[in-house]
Design an enzyme around this catalytic site. Structure first.
Site, PDB file in Angstrom:
ATOM      1  N   TYR A  38     -15.318  -2.965   7.508  1.00 47.49           N
ATOM      2  CA  TYR A  38     -13.990  -2.407   7.769  1.00 47.49           C
ATOM      3  C   TYR A  38     -13.579  -2.712   9.215  1.00 47.49           C
ATOM      4  O   TYR A  38     -12.473  -3.192   9.484  1.00 47.49           O
ATOM      5  CB  TYR A  38     -14.042  -0.896   7.528  1.00 47.49           C
ATOM      6  CG  TYR A  38     -12.762  -0.146   7.787  1.00 47.49           C
ATOM      7  CD1 TYR A  38     -11.693  -0.225   6.897  1.00 47.49           C
ATOM      8  CD2 TYR A  38     -12.628   0.683   8.904  1.00 47.49           C
ATOM      9  CE1 TYR A  38     -10.530   0.491   7.120  1.00 47.49           C
ATOM     10  CE2 TYR A  38     -11.465   1.401   9.119  1.00 47.49           C
ATOM     11  CZ  TYR A  38     -10.421   1.305   8.225  1.00 47.49           C
ATOM     12  OH  TYR A  38      -9.268   2.017   8.447  1.00 47.49           O
ATOM     13  N   GLY A  82       0.834  -1.211   0.000  1.00 46.02           N
ATOM     14  CA  GLY A  82       0.000   0.000   0.000  1.00 46.02           C
ATOM     15  C   GLY A  82       0.861   1.251   0.000  1.00 46.02           C
ATOM     16  O   GLY A  82       0.478   2.289   0.542  1.00 46.02           O
ATOM     17  N   ASP A 109      -0.641  -7.091  -6.171  1.00 47.70           N
ATOM     18  CA  ASP A 109      -2.021  -7.255  -5.733  1.00 47.70           C
ATOM     19  C   ASP A 109      -1.937  -8.102  -4.459  1.00 47.70           C
ATOM     20  O   ASP A 109      -1.481  -9.238  -4.502  1.00 47.70           O
ATOM     21  CB  ASP A 109      -2.802  -7.985  -6.843  1.00 47.70           C
ATOM     22  CG  ASP A 109      -4.196  -8.368  -6.386  1.00 47.70           C
ATOM     23  OD1 ASP A 109      -4.547  -8.102  -5.217  1.00 47.70           O
ATOM     24  OD2 ASP A 109      -4.920  -8.945  -7.201  1.00 47.70           O
ATOM     25  N   ILE A 110      -2.350  -7.526  -3.340  1.00 52.72           N
ATOM     26  CA  ILE A 110      -2.140  -8.170  -2.042  1.00 52.72           C
ATOM     27  C   ILE A 110      -2.904  -9.491  -1.916  1.00 52.72           C
ATOM     28  O   ILE A 110      -2.605 -10.327  -1.058  1.00 52.72           O
ATOM     29  CB  ILE A 110      -2.474  -7.181  -0.885  1.00 52.72           C
ATOM     30  CG1 ILE A 110      -1.787  -7.570   0.410  1.00 52.72           C
ATOM     31  CG2 ILE A 110      -3.967  -7.028  -0.680  1.00 52.72           C
ATOM     32  CD1 ILE A 110      -0.304  -7.596   0.358  1.00 52.72           C
ATOM     33  N   GLY A 144      -0.500   4.709  -1.061  1.00 56.01           N
ATOM     34  CA  GLY A 144      -1.656   5.240  -0.344  1.00 56.01           C
ATOM     35  C   GLY A 144      -1.317   6.410   0.570  1.00 56.01           C
ATOM     36  O   GLY A 144      -0.197   6.937   0.557  1.00 56.01           O
ATOM     37  N   GLN A 145      -2.301   6.806   1.372  1.00 57.25           N
ATOM     38  CA  GLN A 145      -2.151   8.009   2.195  1.00 57.25           C
ATOM     39  C   GLN A 145      -0.977   7.889   3.173  1.00 57.25           C
ATOM     40  O   GLN A 145      -0.158   8.795   3.290  1.00 57.25           O
ATOM     41  CB  GLN A 145      -3.446   8.290   2.980  1.00 57.25           C
ATOM     42  CG  GLN A 145      -3.451   9.655   3.655  1.00 57.25           C
ATOM     43  CD  GLN A 145      -4.513   9.812   4.731  1.00 57.25           C
ATOM     44  OE1 GLN A 145      -5.155   8.841   5.136  1.00 57.25           O
ATOM     45  NE2 GLN A 145      -4.717  11.026   5.204  1.00 57.25           N
ATOM     46  N   LYS A 159     -10.638  -5.007  10.962  1.00 57.43           N
ATOM     47  CA  LYS A 159      -9.615  -4.490  11.879  1.00 57.43           C
ATOM     48  C   LYS A 159      -9.541  -5.331  13.157  1.00 57.43           C
ATOM     49  O   LYS A 159      -8.450  -5.651  13.628  1.00 57.43           O
ATOM     50  CB  LYS A 159      -9.884  -3.011  12.215  1.00 57.43           C
ATOM     51  CG  LYS A 159      -9.674  -2.063  11.047  1.00 57.43           C
ATOM     52  CD  LYS A 159      -8.258  -2.123  10.484  1.00 57.43           C
ATOM     53  CE  LYS A 159      -7.989  -1.074   9.427  1.00 57.43           C
ATOM     54  NZ  LYS A 159      -6.698  -1.287   8.722  1.00 57.43           N
ATOM     55  N   ARG A 184      -0.748   0.348  -8.114  1.00 55.59           N
ATOM     56  CA  ARG A 184      -0.719   1.302  -9.224  1.00 55.59           C
ATOM     57  C   ARG A 184       0.391   0.984 -10.218  1.00 55.59           C
ATOM     58  O   ARG A 184       1.511   0.673  -9.828  1.00 55.59           O
ATOM     59  CB  ARG A 184      -0.472   2.718  -8.696  1.00 55.59           C
ATOM     60  CG  ARG A 184      -1.699   3.268  -8.087  1.00 55.59           C
ATOM     61  CD  ARG A 184      -1.705   4.776  -8.048  1.00 55.59           C
ATOM     62  NE  ARG A 184      -2.664   5.127  -7.005  1.00 55.59           N
ATOM     63  CZ  ARG A 184      -2.516   6.099  -6.149  1.00 55.59           C
ATOM     64  NH1 ARG A 184      -1.459   6.868  -6.220  1.00 55.59           N
ATOM     65  NH2 ARG A 184      -3.422   6.333  -5.229  1.00 55.59           N
TER      66      ARG A 184
HETATM   67  N1  SER Z   1      -9.681   7.043   8.514  1.00 56.30           N
HETATM   68  C1  SER Z   1     -10.269   5.750   8.407  1.00 56.30           C
HETATM   69  C2  SER Z   1     -11.578   5.789   7.727  1.00 56.30           C
HETATM   70  O1  SER Z   1     -12.237   6.798   7.836  1.00 56.30           O
HETATM   71  C3  SER Z   1     -10.471   5.152   9.769  1.00 56.30           C
HETATM   72  O2  SER Z   1      -9.475   4.272  10.057  1.00 56.30           O
HETATM   73  O3  SER Z   1     -11.954   4.830   7.135  1.00 56.30           O
END
Ligand code: SER
Length: 313
Positions: A142, A8, A53-54, A11-12, A146, A36
């Protein structure tokens, strides 16, 4: 940590962590991996970049073998709102992806970092001073990913002796790469809107208070945890960490200190509002402070000042 794989990486978090790791451990010791085809030149010009691709465990194993990786920082994941629009894909990327990482790490004796989130909590969790050890019954895919990830990382440590470590991040604010598909994204979008148009339409209600952190603190937290003395770590895989806690109206008021004409209107998105309402307002991060010396540098005032300065540039 000698030879590090960052999944990743485009990513951010990855787009800022990879250069920080390269600065510290050497360009060729940090392998960036992402889905990407054409990532930012900064990633490809400063060290190795692999398309990955993970969900493809064989491809992951080939990279780990080829570069003799000893640490995997596993950031590849779908964020909360986008995960709700495609739960099946979110399961595959977020949970099977982590399982692939842990299995590869087990076979090649790698350390693993896994970012958990405020999303790992749910509506029954105490929302204020959310304890380190508390009820976790998230009702988003999500969040389920986690919690499963936290538990899986604990399991691989206990069962196989793998050095797994992780943090429960709050909403992360940064200017380099936009988050994309998260519930806390408003706290990034608002800065661009404020600078360009002096107006932002927020998809969360004005008083929706959530934990937040500026990216430089998040990068420091990862580096500090990964180099912390293992003997001091009781909560290896899911340290609560936070830097500040605010609502959209409080963030707007702080931005107005610099851009007095800034206006905020609200058009609530029921999906993201429901997700935000199930998350903590403020986590207790004393375990991270005690076990490895966590301390944030940025608060709301210094975050807003720094973000506006960089975005104006
Ligand atoms: N920033 C993340 C989200 O909003 C939370 O872990 O999905």
């Amino acid at each position: 940590m000698k030879t590090i794989l960052v999944t990743g990486a485009t990513g951010q978090i990855g787009s800022e962590l990879t250069p920080a790791l390269r600065k510290r451990y050497g360009n060729n010791s940090v392998i960036a991996a992402g889905h990407r085809k054409q990532p930012d030149a900064e990633l490809t010009n400063t060290g190795p970049y692999c398309r990955l691709d993970i969900e493809d465990v064989a491809a992951l194993a080939r990279i780990v073998e080829y570069y003799r990786i000893d640490t995997i920082i596993h950031l590849a994941s779908l964020l909360s709102a986008v995960a709700e629009t495609d739960p099946q894909r979110a399961w595959s990327v977020n949970i099977n992806g982590l399982f692939n990482v842990l299995e590869t790490a087990r076979k090649h004796e790698c350390s693993v970092f896994f970012p958990s989130s405020i999303g790992a909590f749910g509506p029954q969790t105490p929302a204020f001073d959310t304890p380190q050890d508390t009820i976790q019954r998230p009702d988003t895919l999500y969040g389920i990913g986690k919690v499963s990830g936290e538990l899986l990382c604990d399991y691989y440590h206990k069962r196989y002796g793998l050095d797994t470590r992780g943090l429960r991040f709050p909403g992360l604010i940064s200017y380099k790469t936009p988050p994309g598909g998260g519930t806390t994204d408003y706290a990034v979008e608002i800065f661009y809107a404020a600078v360009r148009r002096q107006h932002y339409t927020c998809y969360l209600k004005p008083d929706t208070q959530l934990d937040m952190m500026y990216m430089p603190d998040a990068i420091d937290a990862i580096l500090q945890l990964m180099t912390a003395d293992a003997e001091r770590l009781t909560h290896r895989n899911a340290f609560n960490v936070t830097a500040m806690s605010f609502s959209p109206e409080q963030l707007a008021a702080q931005i107005r200190q610099h851009i007095p004409n800034f206006k905020m209107s609200y058009k609530v998105d029921p999906l993201r509002q429901a997700i935000a309402d199930s998350w903590p307002r403020h986590m207790d991060d004393s375990a991270a402070r005690q076990e490895w010396g966590w301390q944030a540098r940025y608060d709301l005032a210094t975050l807003v000042e720094d973000m506006l300065e960089h975005i104006a540039e």
